[in-house]
Design a protein around this motif. Structure first.
Motif, mmCIF file in Angstrom:
data_model
loop_
_atom_site.group_PDB
_atom_site.id
_atom_site.type_symbol
_atom_site.label_atom_id
_atom_site.label_comp_id
_atom_site.label_asym_id
_atom_site.label_seq_id
_atom_site.Cartn_x
_atom_site.Cartn_y
_atom_site.Cartn_z
ATOM 1 N N GLY A 185 -8.453 54.022 -3.613
ATOM 2 C CA GLY A 185 -7.441 53.010 -3.287
ATOM 3 C C GLY A 185 -6.233 53.531 -2.539
ATOM 4 N N ILE A 186 -5.401 52.562 -2.135
ATOM 5 C CA ILE A 186 -4.089 52.845 -1.550
ATOM 6 C C ILE A 186 -3.065 52.192 -2.477
ATOM 7 C CG2 ILE A 186 -2.536 52.358 0.397
ATOM 8 C CD1 ILE A 186 -4.913 52.441 2.251
ATOM 9 N N TYR A 187 -2.123 52.974 -2.973
ATOM 10 C CA TYR A 187 -1.173 52.455 -3.963
ATOM 11 C C TYR A 187 0.258 52.437 -3.454
ATOM 12 C CZ TYR A 187 -5.482 53.447 -6.316
ATOM 13 O OH TYR A 187 -6.810 53.489 -6.616
ATOM 14 N N ASP A 188 0.487 53.146 -2.349
ATOM 15 C CA ASP A 188 1.794 53.147 -1.679
ATOM 16 C C ASP A 188 1.540 52.624 -0.268
ATOM 17 O OD1 ASP A 188 4.190 53.640 -0.443
ATOM 18 O OD2 ASP A 188 4.147 55.823 -0.724
ATOM 19 N N GLU A 205 8.826 46.206 5.699
ATOM 20 C CA GLU A 205 9.026 47.207 4.659
ATOM 21 C C GLU A 205 9.215 46.527 3.294
ATOM 22 O OE1 GLU A 205 11.843 50.285 5.674
ATOM 23 O OE2 GLU A 205 12.038 50.843 3.553
ATOM 24 N N GLU A 206 9.912 45.418 3.294
ATOM 25 C CA GLU A 206 10.152 44.682 2.052
ATOM 26 C C GLU A 206 8.834 44.198 1.423
ATOM 27 O OE1 GLU A 206 12.522 41.228 2.775
ATOM 28 O OE2 GLU A 206 12.813 40.825 0.633
ATOM 29 N N VAL A 207 7.963 43.666 2.263
ATOM 30 C CA VAL A 207 6.659 43.200 1.774
ATOM 31 C C VAL A 207 5.852 44.380 1.232
ATOM 32 C CG1 VAL A 207 4.442 42.177 2.479
ATOM 33 C CG2 VAL A 207 6.591 41.169 3.289
ATOM 34 N N ALA A 208 5.876 45.496 1.968
ATOM 35 C CA ALA A 208 5.121 46.684 1.542
ATOM 36 C C ALA A 208 5.656 47.212 0.212
ATOM 37 C CB ALA A 208 5.188 47.760 2.620
ATOM 38 N N LEU A 209 6.961 47.214 0.049
ATOM 39 C CA LEU A 209 7.560 47.724 -1.193
ATOM 40 C C LEU A 209 7.205 46.849 -2.383
ATOM 41 C CD1 LEU A 209 11.110 48.914 -0.063
ATOM 42 C CD2 LEU A 209 9.330 50.336 -1.102
ATOM 43 N N ARG A 210 7.332 45.528 -2.215
ATOM 44 C CA ARG A 210 7.080 44.671 -3.390
ATOM 45 C C ARG A 210 5.594 44.561 -3.733
ATOM 46 N NH1 ARG A 210 9.245 40.109 -0.205
ATOM 47 N NH2 ARG A 210 7.506 38.965 0.685
ATOM 48 N N ASN A 211 4.742 45.028 -2.815
ATOM 49 C CA ASN A 211 3.302 45.024 -3.080
ATOM 50 C C ASN A 211 2.721 46.426 -3.227
ATOM 51 O OD1 ASN A 211 2.468 42.107 -3.007
ATOM 52 N ND2 ASN A 211 3.551 42.231 -1.048
ATOM 53 N N SER A 212 3.558 47.399 -3.538
ATOM 54 C CA SER A 212 3.067 48.766 -3.762
ATOM 55 C C SER A 212 3.016 49.075 -5.256
ATOM 56 C CB SER A 212 3.972 49.788 -3.065
ATOM 57 O OG SER A 212 3.750 49.779 -1.674
ATOM 58 N N PRO A 213 1.812 49.232 -5.812
ATOM 59 C CA PRO A 213 1.708 49.574 -7.231
ATOM 60 C C PRO A 213 2.492 50.834 -7.598
ATOM 61 C CG PRO A 213 -0.436 48.956 -6.358
ATOM 62 C CD PRO A 213 0.501 49.017 -5.183
ATOM 63 N N SER A 214 2.641 51.762 -6.649
ATOM 64 C CA SER A 214 3.408 52.994 -6.929
ATOM 65 C C SER A 214 4.862 52.682 -7.291
ATOM 66 C CB SER A 214 3.366 53.925 -5.713
ATOM 67 O OG SER A 214 3.930 53.278 -4.574
ATOM 68 N N GLN A 215 5.350 51.536 -6.822
ATOM 69 C CA GLN A 215 6.724 51.115 -7.121
ATOM 70 C C GLN A 215 6.796 50.295 -8.406
ATOM 71 O OE1 GLN A 215 9.486 51.637 -5.020
ATOM 72 N NE2 GLN A 215 8.247 52.799 -3.572
ATOM 73 N N LEU A 216 5.633 49.967 -8.968
ATOM 74 C CA LEU A 216 5.582 48.985 -10.057
ATOM 75 C C LEU A 216 4.991 49.556 -11.346
ATOM 76 C CD1 LEU A 216 4.243 46.047 -7.825
ATOM 77 C CD2 LEU A 216 6.586 46.314 -8.653
ATOM 78 N N VAL A 217 5.016 50.881 -11.470
ATOM 79 C CA VAL A 217 4.407 51.505 -12.650
ATOM 80 C C VAL A 217 5.024 50.990 -13.961
ATOM 81 C CG1 VAL A 217 3.930 53.709 -13.817
ATOM 82 C CG2 VAL A 217 3.536 53.482 -11.346
ATOM 83 N N PRO A 218 6.353 50.795 -14.047
ATOM 84 C CA PRO A 218 6.905 50.221 -15.287
ATOM 85 C C PRO A 218 6.342 48.817 -15.584
ATOM 86 C CG PRO A 218 8.659 51.209 -13.968
ATOM 87 C CD PRO A 218 7.436 51.178 -13.099
ATOM 88 N N HIS A 219 6.113 48.019 -14.537
ATOM 89 C CA HIS A 219 5.503 46.694 -14.738
ATOM 90 C C HIS A 219 4.078 46.852 -15.251
ATOM 91 C CE1 HIS A 219 8.744 45.894 -11.890
ATOM 92 N NE2 HIS A 219 8.701 44.636 -12.268
#
Ligand code: NFK
Length: 294
Positions: A185-188, A205-219
């Protein structure tokens, strides 16, 4: 300076061109062979399993899934594997995504191949919303299953990881996903913003950030703390693809999640998933074992 930037873009594009890293075939051939292999496997699955094709999970035309029913075992209380196909969010469909049902239905496991609107029709936010809603719909329609498992390949592993990160309080049910196989997979999403992959996607960039699992590990930790996660990568995936999996695995492991890393020898980005058609494939066996144990 400009030249350096250009060089960097070229190298990034090579790193994010999985077909160029196969040791088996030339780039064009490995993609042709991949599509042919997935199609053939899906035809076989449709031959062996009783199928429910084009089951809607939403109002949209592309919001449909194919369900492959088990050929043995109880008529209720069987596990269900949800497969999310890859293809860089712009290729493939559920029509060639039933192949992993071949060994699984014969072991009493159901498979659902989820369709979603690939680019340019769909954008990243829509695709993430679609796969999330497909899970909600499965929970509502298949309340008699014993457990739900996710498997995604490439872009589909990204979408599967986004499912694990979902805040279900926004939805009518709280799905419990017992296990997830995230394959090559791609996570970032940030590194692909400047590459050809983003041409049809047109992510900011905003769309990429809010859809990157690497940014959402706490979630992910909050929503999927009980889920057994397998992060699998091909030996002959590109160094960037391998790093994506390694970094995501480490982030999940550090946050205390139940996760293992599987580095699959003698595979590339394509046959790491194609081989799920075989009962004896290491990852098929691992999936069956996970379903027995959880
Ligand atoms: N340009 C990409 C194309 C690609 O990834 C792809 C193309 C068709 C069907 C599936 C693909 N990728 C992964 O599932 C590559 O170099 O492999």
């Amino acid at each position: 300076m400009l030249q350096e930037k250009e060089m960097k873009k070229d190298e990034l594009e090579r790193q994010y061109s999985p077909s160029q890293w196969s040791h088996r075939m030339a780039a064009d051939d490995v993609i042709k062979s991949h599509v042919a292999s997935l199609k053939e496997g899906t035809e076989r699955a449709r031959g062996v399993a009783k199928t429910l094709l084009d089951v809607p999970y939403g109002e949209g035309q592309g919001e449909k899934m194919d369900v492959y029913m088990p050929t043995t075992g109880p008529t209720e209380g069987y596990p269900l594997v949800i497969y999310i196909h890859g293809g860089y969010w712009q290729f493939l469909s559920k029509e060639e995504s039933g192949f992993m049902a071949v060994p699984l239905v014969q072991k009493g496991v159901a498979v659902a191949a989820v369709g979603y609107d690939i680019a340019p029709k769909g954008n990243m936010d829509l695709m993430v919303s679609q796969v999330r809603r497909s899970i909600v719909s499965i929970v509502q329609q298949y309340s008699h299953i014993s457990g739900m498992y996710l498997c995604g390949h490439s872009a589909g592993a990204h979408l599967a990881a986004m499912v694990l990160c979902t805040d279900w309080s926004q939805y009518s049910v709280t799905p419990r996903i017992k296990g997830a196989f995230l394959v090559s997979g791609i996570y970032d999403l940030l590194p692909i913003l400047s590459t050809y992959v983003n041409e049809p996607l047109k992510m900011t960039e905003e769309v990429a950030l809010r859809n990157s699992p690497s940014q959402l590990v706490p979630h992910l930790k909050h929503s999927s703390s009980a889920c057994h996660i397998v992060v699998a990568v091909a030996q002959n995936d590109s160094p960037e693809f391998r790093k994506q999996s390694e970094d995501f695995f480490k982030a999940l492991e550090s946050s205390g999640l139940k996760v293992i890393f599987e580095d699959i020898p003698d595979t590339d980005h394509f046959n790491i998933i194609e081989q799920f058609v075989d009962r004896d494939y290491h990852l098929t066996q691992l999936l069956l074992k996970l379903m027995d144990d959880s």
